[in-house]
Design a protein around this motif. Structure first.
Motif, PDB file in Angstrom:
ATOM      1  N   THR A  96       0.837  -1.197   0.000  1.00 42.57           N
ATOM      2  CA  THR A  96       0.000   0.000   0.000  1.00 42.57           C
ATOM      3  C   THR A  96       0.869   1.244   0.000  1.00 42.57           C
ATOM      4  O   THR A  96       0.591   2.234  -0.678  1.00 42.57           O
ATOM      5  CB  THR A  96      -0.933   0.008   1.218  1.00 42.57           C
ATOM      6  OG1 THR A  96      -1.708  -1.181   1.225  1.00 42.57           O
ATOM      7  CG2 THR A  96      -1.849   1.229   1.192  1.00 42.57           C
ATOM      8  N   ASP A 136      -2.077  -0.104  -7.292  1.00 44.61           N
ATOM      9  CA  ASP A 136      -1.158  -1.249  -7.179  1.00 44.61           C
ATOM     10  C   ASP A 136      -0.292  -1.404  -8.431  1.00 44.61           C
ATOM     11  O   ASP A 136      -0.091  -2.499  -8.953  1.00 44.61           O
ATOM     12  CB  ASP A 136      -1.952  -2.535  -6.916  1.00 44.61           C
ATOM     13  CG  ASP A 136      -1.063  -3.671  -6.426  1.00 44.61           C
ATOM     14  OD1 ASP A 136      -0.055  -3.388  -5.749  1.00 44.61           O
ATOM     15  OD2 ASP A 136      -1.355  -4.842  -6.753  1.00 44.61           O
ATOM     16  N   HIS A 150       5.829  -2.011  -7.754  1.00 44.95           N
ATOM     17  CA  HIS A 150       6.209  -3.205  -7.006  1.00 44.95           C
ATOM     18  C   HIS A 150       7.707  -3.138  -6.708  1.00 44.95           C
ATOM     19  O   HIS A 150       8.477  -2.507  -7.445  1.00 44.95           O
ATOM     20  CB  HIS A 150       5.881  -4.480  -7.792  1.00 44.95           C
ATOM     21  CG  HIS A 150       4.430  -4.602  -8.153  1.00 44.95           C
ATOM     22  ND1 HIS A 150       3.445  -4.913  -7.247  1.00 44.95           N
ATOM     23  CD2 HIS A 150       3.800  -4.426  -9.348  1.00 44.95           C
ATOM     24  CE1 HIS A 150       2.271  -4.933  -7.848  1.00 44.95           C
ATOM     25  NE2 HIS A 150       2.458  -4.644  -9.139  1.00 44.95           N
TER      26      HIS A 150
END
Length: 400
Positions: A245, A305, A308
């Motif tokens: 998050t 999202d 990463h």
């Protein structure tokens, strides 16, 4: 009258006549000289007036030659736009390559608390997990012993608890309860959850010693460096769970970069078509010995999202200027025939006059310029068209 007196009178008259003639001649010469001087002064005045008129004409002609006048149709066709330029504040941008890292404050390492053997895995690398989800099942001799001790202690405590208060001494009652509590605490110390401990009573003896590690938080599996059947030492990392998050971004800057975190107004993280506003949280005080760079760590909210851990991104640090400067669009700057930089300043008669300037730093699509008076009205669009008009007229800014 005698002869001598007569001769004396004739001599006097002769001398008087010569004197009058000289006076008349001198007077005539003076008048002629005055006339000549008068004519000379008039000629000089006329020549000066003609010279002044000629010089004024030349100046006007020079101004006309040094400027270009465009009519309304030409301005519209070329898309010429003018704007007043004044000193203003601006922002500097510092670029740095960066790498996305897992948030060390919200990451969780899954590891056994006693030497164990991997029986089976329940999740794979990159999988998103929920809090409490089973991750891996292990077997441990120490766990089997601890589970057995707990079951015995629990059975004793349940039996004593049912007895009447006068059937057993208080010290024996406390000893049994303490033994039960210690057995329960031993299982917790070995990593079993409360739910797993309560489930032991229904488990068969065949599974004694087996236990499962569960996710202590929601996140994604970033590491799972183990194989089934592998013996794992206590404290060894089996998995890394990260809550993506909020992520870290580590930007690498040259050691010569004069950038202090306290001066950064905004930090923008860019990846493909996505852009994030990040928060500066730390600057390392050590230098990477391999890359010779210093690191500024950012915190970024991972909307949608997209980001990463392990991705490479771009970071731009926006820093406000210490002082004002004259900024003009890059397209407003042209070169003249002597290869000097110029901008086209609009004159009161709506003509354009090329004005030489010195270039400073580039700020996005603008340029800092020096030598341009404050309040100058310049062509901010269509400067190329104006320059071509000067070229067609064979204009030389310095009349060489």
């Amino acid at each position: 009258m005698n002869i001598n007196a007569k001769r004396h009178l004739q001599l006097i008259l002769f001398l008087f006549g010569i004197n009058n003639t000289s006076i008349l001649a001198a007077s005539a010469e003076h008048e002629h000289s005055a006339q000549v001087d008068s004519h000379g002064d008039a000629a000089n005045d006329h020549q000066h007036e003609e010279t002044h008129k000629h010089g004024t004409h030349e100046n006007a002609l020079e101004h006309e030659i040094n400027t270009v006048v465009l009519n309304k149709a030409q301005r519209l066709l070329a898309g010429i736009e003018v704007a007043d330029i004044y000193p203003k504040e601006f922002h500097l941008s510092y670029y740095a390559p960066a790498e996305v890292k897992a948030n060390g404050y919200t990451s969780y390492i899954v590891s056994p608390r006693t030497e164990s053997v991997v029986v089976s895995r329940h999740v794979i690398l990159g999988e998103k997990v929920k809090k409490g989800q089973k991750l891996v099942t292990l077997f441990s001799h120490d766990m089997a012993q601890a589970q057995a001790n707990y079951l015995l202690a629990k059975s004793d405590w349940e039996r004593v608890e049912k007895l009447a208060s006068n059937a057993i001494s208080e010290s024996e009652r406390v000893a049994v309860k303490t033994k039960y509590s210690a057995a329960y605490g031993q299982l917790v110390a070995l990593g079993l959850s409360d739910f797993a401990i309560k489930s032991l009573q229904s488990s068969s003896s065949d599974t004694l010693g087996q236990y499962s590690l569960v996710a202590q938080q929601a996140g994604i599996v970033l590491k799972d460096e183990f194989s089934q059947g592998q013996r794992i030492a206590a404290g060894s990392a089996l998995m890394l769970l990260a809550d993506e998050t909020t992520l870290w971004v580590e930007a690498k800057l040259s050691v010569e970069a004069e950038l202090e975190p306290k001066n950064i107004a905004t930090a923008l993280v860019s990846f493909k078509n996505y852009e994030y506003v990040a928060k500066v949280i730390q600057q390392t005080h050590t230098i990477d010995t391999k890359t010779r760079t210093k690191i500024i760590r950012l915190s970024v909210e991972n909307k949608d999202d997209v980001l990463h851990a392990g991705m490479f991104v771009d970071v731009n640090f926006i820093v406000p200027s210490a002082q004002k400067a004259m900024l003009v669009p890059e397209s407003a700057v042209m070169r003249n025939e002597e290869q000097n930089w110029v901008v086209f300043v609009e004159q009161p008669d709506a003509s354009f006059l090329p004005t030489e300037i010195r270039l400073g730093s580039q700020i996005n699509e603008d340029r800092i310029v020096f030598g341009l008076p404050s309040g100058s009205r310049i062509a901010v669009k269509g400067a190329f068209f104006i320059a071509s008009e000067f070229a067609k007229s064979g204009f030389d800014p310095h009349n060489h």
